[in-house]
Scaffold this motif. Structure first.
Motif, PDB file in Angstrom:
ATOM      1  N   GLU A   1       9.222  35.615   4.885  1.00  0.00           N
ATOM      2  CA  GLU A   1      10.189  35.260   5.930  1.00  0.00           C
ATOM      3  C   GLU A   1      10.272  36.359   6.989  1.00  0.00           C
ATOM      4  OE1 GLU A   1      13.212  32.593   3.099  1.00  0.00           O
ATOM      5  OE2 GLU A   1      13.611  34.720   3.492  1.00  0.00           O
ATOM      6  N   GLY A   2      10.246  37.616   6.540  1.00  0.00           N
ATOM      7  CA  GLY A   2      10.279  38.736   7.480  1.00  0.00           C
ATOM      8  C   GLY A   2       9.045  38.778   8.364  1.00  0.00           C
TER       9      GLY A   2
ATOM     10  N   ASP B   1       9.515  36.145  11.017  1.00  0.00           N
ATOM     11  CA  ASP B   1      10.507  36.580  12.007  1.00  0.00           C
ATOM     12  C   ASP B   1       9.887  37.575  12.985  1.00  0.00           C
ATOM     13  OD1 ASP B   1      12.362  34.994  10.780  1.00  0.00           O
ATOM     14  OD2 ASP B   1      13.373  36.624   9.714  1.00  0.00           O
TER      15      ASP B   1
ATOM     16  N   ASN C   1       9.331  35.983  17.862  1.00  0.00           N
ATOM     17  CA  ASN C   1      10.574  36.617  18.317  1.00  0.00           C
ATOM     18  C   ASN C   1      11.624  35.555  18.640  1.00  0.00           C
ATOM     19  OD1 ASN C   1       9.535  39.224  18.125  1.00  0.00           O
ATOM     20  ND2 ASN C   1       8.659  39.123  20.185  1.00  0.00           N
TER      21      ASN C   1
ATOM     22  N   THR D   1      13.319  33.736  16.584  1.00  0.00           N
ATOM     23  CA  THR D   1      13.349  32.618  15.657  1.00  0.00           C
ATOM     24  C   THR D   1      13.596  33.136  14.238  1.00  0.00           C
ATOM     25  OG1 THR D   1      11.749  31.411  17.020  1.00  0.00           O
ATOM     26  CG2 THR D   1      12.100  30.593  14.798  1.00  0.00           C
ATOM     27  N   VAL D   2      14.542  32.520  13.548  1.00  0.00           N
ATOM     28  CA  VAL D   2      14.872  32.905  12.186  1.00  0.00           C
ATOM     29  C   VAL D   2      14.223  31.910  11.224  1.00  0.00           C
ATOM     30  CG1 VAL D   2      16.733  33.297  10.529  1.00  0.00           C
ATOM     31  CG2 VAL D   2      17.054  33.914  12.936  1.00  0.00           C
ATOM     32  N   HIS D   3      13.529  32.440  10.220  1.00  0.00           N
ATOM     33  CA  HIS D   3      12.800  31.593   9.279  1.00  0.00           C
ATOM     34  C   HIS D   3      13.392  31.713   7.877  1.00  0.00           C
ATOM     35  CE1 HIS D   3      10.013  32.312  12.612  1.00  0.00           C
ATOM     36  NE2 HIS D   3       9.473  31.147  12.317  1.00  0.00           N
ATOM     37  N   LYS D   4      13.513  30.572   7.212  1.00  0.00           N
ATOM     38  CA  LYS D   4      14.051  30.531   5.856  1.00  0.00           C
ATOM     39  C   LYS D   4      13.278  29.499   5.045  1.00  0.00           C
ATOM     40  CE  LYS D   4      17.148  31.593   2.694  1.00  0.00           C
ATOM     41  NZ  LYS D   4      17.272  32.967   2.132  1.00  0.00           N
TER      42      LYS D   4
ATOM     43  N   ALA E   1      12.832  26.728  10.498  1.00  0.00           N
ATOM     44  CA  ALA E   1      12.763  27.656  11.633  1.00  0.00           C
ATOM     45  C   ALA E   1      13.876  27.333  12.615  1.00  0.00           C
ATOM     46  CB  ALA E   1      11.401  27.556  12.315  1.00  0.00           C
TER      47      ALA E   1
ATOM     48  N   THR F   1      15.662  28.424  16.153  1.00  0.00           N
ATOM     49  CA  THR F   1      15.531  29.186  17.389  1.00  0.00           C
ATOM     50  C   THR F   1      16.897  29.730  17.788  1.00  0.00           C
ATOM     51  OG1 THR F   1      13.739  27.711  18.077  1.00  0.00           O
ATOM     52  CG2 THR F   1      14.714  29.113  19.767  1.00  0.00           C
ATOM     53  N   ALA F   2      16.991  31.031  17.973  1.00  0.00           N
ATOM     54  CA  ALA F   2      18.278  31.674  18.240  1.00  0.00           C
ATOM     55  C   ALA F   2      18.876  31.236  19.570  1.00  0.00           C
ATOM     56  CB  ALA F   2      18.120  33.188  18.205  1.00  0.00           C
TER      57      ALA F   2
END
Length: 263
Positions: free
Chosen positions: A21-22, A25, A29, A31-34, A59, A61-62
């Motif tokens: 996940e890191g 990320d 840039n 975007t947060v992934h889980k 995913a 998007t911030a």
């Protein structure tokens, strides 16, 4: 080389998942992934370990909080403890993200049809678009030997016209297996209105549905209310017992004072 299926909740897999996940990320840039769902998890014993994962990644998007669920076929190598030349413990050696494909051969599962009809408020006619990502997962077993299974990430979206009213549907679900002749493996919906994956049972349109998030919430609430009730009852019992005990002591003192007065 030895392969072994592993539990995604294994602490070692949790660390590998966090590393992956890191990496995503850092690569994308803003975007947060889980990792939202494991379709397959295996570990290969080499000079260290290879973790072979087939996962659906959420995913976000911030900037606009837009969400998407993407299928990844991942291989993460864990360097052995004695490898002092390694700059970091983990290394992402494979991240295969198949492109979405569509066409007449894309199979619409019965459960997904029912779900689409619920979302659209009418009968599904196939006018919405259906595309899918497809990966082939190699399975290794000491007894059964080598086999393969198809994992697909489906997306159903588009406008639907019902009695002159336009409706829009957009949801994603993942399947494992071919789903031929009405046979379907358990699969999971990923919807913008659902914060967590909702598992659904297989077996065609007549198959048993999985646990619903609302049902789980209701059960959790009922259990919480029951526990609170037990605590309240316990407090009331203690209060009544102490009150009665206090009254007993007061009655005893009154009796003693009465006896003294009579003397």
């Amino acid at each position: 080389m030895q392969y072994k299926e592993i539990d995604p909740t294994d602490p070692a897999v949790v660390k590998v998942t966090s590393f992956f996940e890191g990496e995503l990320d850092a690569k994308f840039n803003g975007t947060v992934h889980k990792v939202a769902h494991f379709s397959d998890a295996q570990r290969q014993v080499v000079n260290g370990f290879n973790y072979l994962l087939t996962v659906v990644v959420k995913a976000t998007t911030a900037a606009d909080e837009n969400e998407d669920w993407v299928l990844h076929k991942v291989r993460v190598y864990e360097h052995p403890a004695w490898d002092t030349s390694a700059k970091q413990k983990y290394e992402l050696s494979l991240d295969d993200v198949p492109v979405y494909q569509s066409g007449p051969d894309v199979h619409m599962w019965p459960e997904a049809v029912l779900y689409a009809e619920e979302q659209l408020g009418g009968e599904y006619t196939g006018e919405v678009r259906h595309s899918e990502q497809v990966v082939e997962v190699d399975l290794y077993d000491l007894e059964a030997g080598h086999s393969t299974v198809m994992v697909k990430n489906h997306r159903v979206y588009g406008k639907f016209v019902l009695e002159g009213t336009e409706r829009f549907v957009d949801f994603t679900f993942v399947t494992k297996g071919d789903g031929q002749d009405g046979e379907s493996s358990p699969f999971t919906y990923f919807d913008k209105d659902v914060q967590d994956p909702v598992p659904h049972g297989g077996g065609g349109s007549g198959g048993e549905g999985g646990k619903d998030v609302k049902l789980l919430t209701m059960r959790t609430s009922m259990i919480a209310i029951f526990l609170v009730g037990l605590v309240v009852c316990g407090i009331l019992l203690v209060h009544v017992f102490r009150k009665r005990h206090k009254r007993s002591k007061e009655d005893w003192y009154i009796e003693q004072l009465t006896d003294i007065d009579e003397l």
